[in-house]
Design a protein around this motif. Structure first.
Motif, PDB file in Angstrom:
ATOM      1  N   UNK A 265      29.780  32.444  34.499  1.00 33.17           N
ATOM      2  CA  UNK A 265      30.450  33.432  33.638  1.00 33.17           C
ATOM      3  C   UNK A 265      30.860  34.694  34.402  1.00 33.17           C
ATOM      4  N   UNK A 266      30.726  34.644  35.720  1.00 34.21           N
ATOM      5  CA  UNK A 266      31.138  35.794  36.535  1.00 34.21           C
ATOM      6  C   UNK A 266      32.636  35.708  36.826  1.00 34.21           C
ATOM      7  N   UNK A 267      33.413  36.626  36.257  1.00 34.48           N
ATOM      8  CA  UNK A 267      34.884  36.648  36.439  1.00 34.48           C
ATOM      9  C   UNK A 267      35.327  38.036  36.879  1.00 34.48           C
ATOM     10  N   UNK A 280      38.072  29.684  36.542  1.00 36.98           N
ATOM     11  CA  UNK A 280      36.883  29.167  37.229  1.00 36.98           C
ATOM     12  C   UNK A 280      37.270  28.750  38.644  1.00 36.98           C
ATOM     13  N   UNK A 281      36.456  29.161  39.604  1.00 38.03           N
ATOM     14  CA  UNK A 281      36.705  28.767  40.984  1.00 38.03           C
ATOM     15  C   UNK A 281      36.168  27.354  41.214  1.00 38.03           C
ATOM     16  N   UNK A 282      36.522  26.795  42.382  1.00 40.51           N
ATOM     17  CA  UNK A 282      36.017  25.452  42.713  1.00 40.51           C
ATOM     18  C   UNK A 282      34.487  25.448  42.772  1.00 40.51           C
ATOM     19  N   UNK A 283      33.933  26.532  43.289  1.00 40.99           N
ATOM     20  CA  UNK A 283      32.466  26.620  43.360  1.00 40.99           C
ATOM     21  C   UNK A 283      31.861  26.652  41.969  1.00 40.99           C
ATOM     22  N   UNK A 286      31.834  23.301  40.287  1.00 41.67           N
ATOM     23  CA  UNK A 286      30.748  22.439  40.762  1.00 41.67           C
ATOM     24  C   UNK A 286      29.439  22.760  40.043  1.00 41.67           C
ATOM     25  N   UNK A 287      29.279  24.025  39.670  1.00 43.56           N
ATOM     26  CA  UNK A 287      28.052  24.443  38.991  1.00 43.56           C
ATOM     27  C   UNK A 287      27.940  23.769  37.619  1.00 43.56           C
ATOM     28  N   UNK A 288      29.093  23.399  36.993  1.00 43.48           N
ATOM     29  CA  UNK A 288      29.046  22.731  35.687  1.00 43.48           C
ATOM     30  C   UNK A 288      28.181  21.463  35.750  1.00 43.48           C
ATOM     31  N   UNK A 289      28.393  20.660  36.801  1.00 43.80           N
ATOM     32  CA  UNK A 289      27.627  19.423  36.934  1.00 43.80           C
ATOM     33  C   UNK A 289      26.160  19.730  37.228  1.00 43.80           C
ATOM     34  N   UNK A 290      25.927  20.814  37.985  1.00 43.88           N
ATOM     35  CA  UNK A 290      24.553  21.202  38.269  1.00 43.88           C
ATOM     36  C   UNK A 290      23.840  21.635  36.988  1.00 43.88           C
ATOM     37  N   UNK A 291      24.574  22.341  36.118  1.00 44.94           N
ATOM     38  CA  UNK A 291      24.002  22.778  34.842  1.00 44.94           C
ATOM     39  C   UNK A 291      23.650  21.569  33.976  1.00 44.94           C
TER      40      UNK A 291
END
Length: 562
Positions: A265-267, A280-283, A286-291
């Motif tokens: 949520x950091x924008x 959303x950046x590429x990084x 990737x966090x979506x899948x980690x979540x």
């Protein structure tokens, strides 16, 4: 009766000097001791109430209470090893009289033989009397031990605790040292002097040690019920430990989730459109899948937490039910002199094993045989200091695995008043409660080196725990399996466990300092299955290529486990 006329009859001047007793002027006198005055009446006479009561010895604050096993933690720092003021009991001229009073005929026999031993001039006669003292003393001490569950006078307490039959058997320095040892257990650690241990067993606070010869539970419903209670309490404590571990796992996952969400949520405002926040950046994507993975783990952890909570709740109910039955059957009060008799026999075996066949079996503390430095006497405070040192090198020395969770369970440590040099493990754990019960190790109080005496006991404990963990595969797997296979490949002869204990001592005293004393293969086995603290490893990796290579193996194993 004062110290200056403790024995009657002719006495060798050297022995008189040892006792601090002047040689009687009536050198030829052979008058028999006045037992009626020495022991306060006939053998069956009971002293008046409070005659020898020790006001400071009444409560459980002195140790001997069975505390709930703490599955984590560290040993406390010892702030006081000696009292500022000597205990007045050691200056009491009636110490010897009180120590032997109201113990019946066996006390009279001990006094008589001790007198002959001290007065004997022929070395052969003295040797005969010395051997007789050993047998009679232990029989006498059993009578004192039976009183340990109640209130003991200071002389009887210190007789059990230190083997001090008469303070004049010690020199001034030794007498001052023992008079200033801290009496109470101020740290609540499971370290017991002999009087405290026998009191705990006599009161039923701690069960008697297991023996091969005696099975007190057969046909005794109350004792069997108490064993079931011990097992249920172990299950409860184990379930509580798992519950805490799983709760901590879930909390860590939740904290990790918060951090990941914070990243998502950091924008920042767009350069072209400041009122619009960035995509959303590429990084971040990737966090979506980690979540998602964290959420799955959280759901699983919560489900397991619920199972553990149910198991713990049921275990608590089982303990309460069994406890009610134990109290109804009077099992708590059923532990009588038979338990103390059995335990005292076990203690005597422990003493023999810590002394060894070639050691000094003389059971009374005297200046003639006492050659310890103050820091090498196995007082409770000195033991605590050494235990803290052991864990600073071998952090898993007192750990045991339960359902893949490593729990720190400090064993009961029994301080045996004897001249042995080796400690030993009597039980690695209670056979009725493998989950959280304490093991039992015995440490001789008057060894040449307290660190070595303690290390041999810890090495013994480590071997037995590892062997029990491997069960039928102890010659194939884990610490014992790998060590056995190395031992067999070398075609060594002798006691396998003794070899291991000796190597453990070298591991702790030499290898931890970077001095290579072990076989290369043994060093590798110990490094993996009995790892040093990370601080010690970091220190050693810069000492030589040998330790650097072992350190790199750790890193490789850690990568392969990911």
């Amino acid at each position: 009766m004062g110290e200056n006329n403790m024995f009657q009859g002719e006495m060798d001047p050297e022995l008189a000097a040892l006792l601090g007793t002047a040689v009687p002027s009536s050198a030829g006198s052979t008058a028999s001791p006045d037992y009626s005055s020495l022991f306060g009446g006939d053998p069956g006479t009971v002293s008046p109430p409070g005659a020898f009561d020790d006001p400071g010895d009444a409560d459980a604050g002195e140790g001997g209470e069975e505390n709930e096993v703490e599955l984590s933690g560290t040993f406390p720092d010892v702030t006081k090893k000696l009292e500022d003021t000597p205990n007045p009991a050691f200056s009491d001229p009636n110490y010897y009289k009180i120590a032997l009073s109201n113990e019946g005929d066996i006390a009279q026999r001990l006094h008589g033989i001790l007198q002959k031993f001290l007065n004997a001039k022929d070395p052969k006669d003295r040797g005969v009397f010395r051997q007789q003292i050993i047998t009679v003393y232990w029989d006498f001490l059993l009578g004192v031990a039976k009183k340990a569950a109640g209130k003991l006078s200071d002389p009887k307490k210190f007789l059990l605790r230190f083997g001090i039959l008469h303070p004049s058997f010690l020199g001034p320095e030794e007498k001052d040292l023992f008079s200033r040892f801290v009496v109470a257990n101020e740290y609540s650690e499971p370290i017991y002097y002999l009087d405290e241990w026998l009191r705990a067993v006599g009161n039923g606070t701690i069960r008697a040690s297991s023996t091969d010869e005696v099975n007190v539970s057969r046909g005794n419903a109350s004792v069997k019920m108490k064993q079931l209670l011990d097992k249920a309490m172990g299950k409860r404590d184990g379930a509580k430990g798992l519950l805490k571990a799983k709760d901590e796992e879930r909390m860590n996952l939740e904290q990790n989730l918060q951090e990941k969400i914070g990243q998502i949520i950091e924008h920042y405002p767009m350069d072209e459109l400041p009122e619009i926040h960035s995509l959303f950046s590429d990084i971040q994507k990737k966090v979506f899948s980690e979540v998602q993975e964290i959420l799955k783990q959280m759901y699983k952890a919560d489900r397991e937490l619920n199972i553990f909570l149910q198991e713990y709740t049921q275990a608590v109910e089982d303990v309460e039910t069994l406890n009610d039955k134990v109290e109804a059957e009077g099992a708590n009060s059923a532990v009588d002199s038979q338990a103390v008799d059995t335990e005292f026999g076990t203690i005597r075996q422990m003493a023999k094993m810590t002394i060894g066949r070639q050691g000094n079996q003389f059971p009374i503390l005297t200046k003639e045989y006492f050659h310890c430095m103050p820091q090498d006497v196995a007082s409770r405070e000195n033991i605590l200091t050494q235990l803290k040192w052991v864990e600073s090198i071998d952090p898993q020395a007192f750990c045991r695995s339960y359902k893949n969770k490593l729990n720190r369970i400090v064993p009961h440590i029994i301080l045996i008043p004897g001249y042995g040099d080796s400690g030993m493990c009597w039980e690695p754990f209670d056979r009725h409660n493998r989950a959280t019960s304490r093991g039992r190790i015995a440490i001789p109080m008057y060894s040449k080196s307290l660190p070595l005496a303690l290390l041999t006991a810890v090495g013994d404990l480590r071997w037995q725990n590892a062997k029990e963990k491997a069960s039928f595969y102890w010659m194939e797997e884990g610490l014992t399996g790998n060590y056995y296979q190395w031992f067999a490949a070398k075609k060594f002869k002798g006691d396998l466990k003794e070899f291991f204990i000796n190597d453990y001592v070298l591991w702790m005293t030499k290898e931890s300092e970077g001095t290579q004393k072990l076989d290369k293969e043994v060093r590798g086995i110990f490094w993996r299955y009995m790892p040093f603290t990370q601080e010690v490893k970091e220190k050693l990796k810069g000492r030589s290529f040998t330790y650097q290579e072992l350190y790199q193996r750790d890193l490789n194993r850690a990568k392969s486990d990911l």
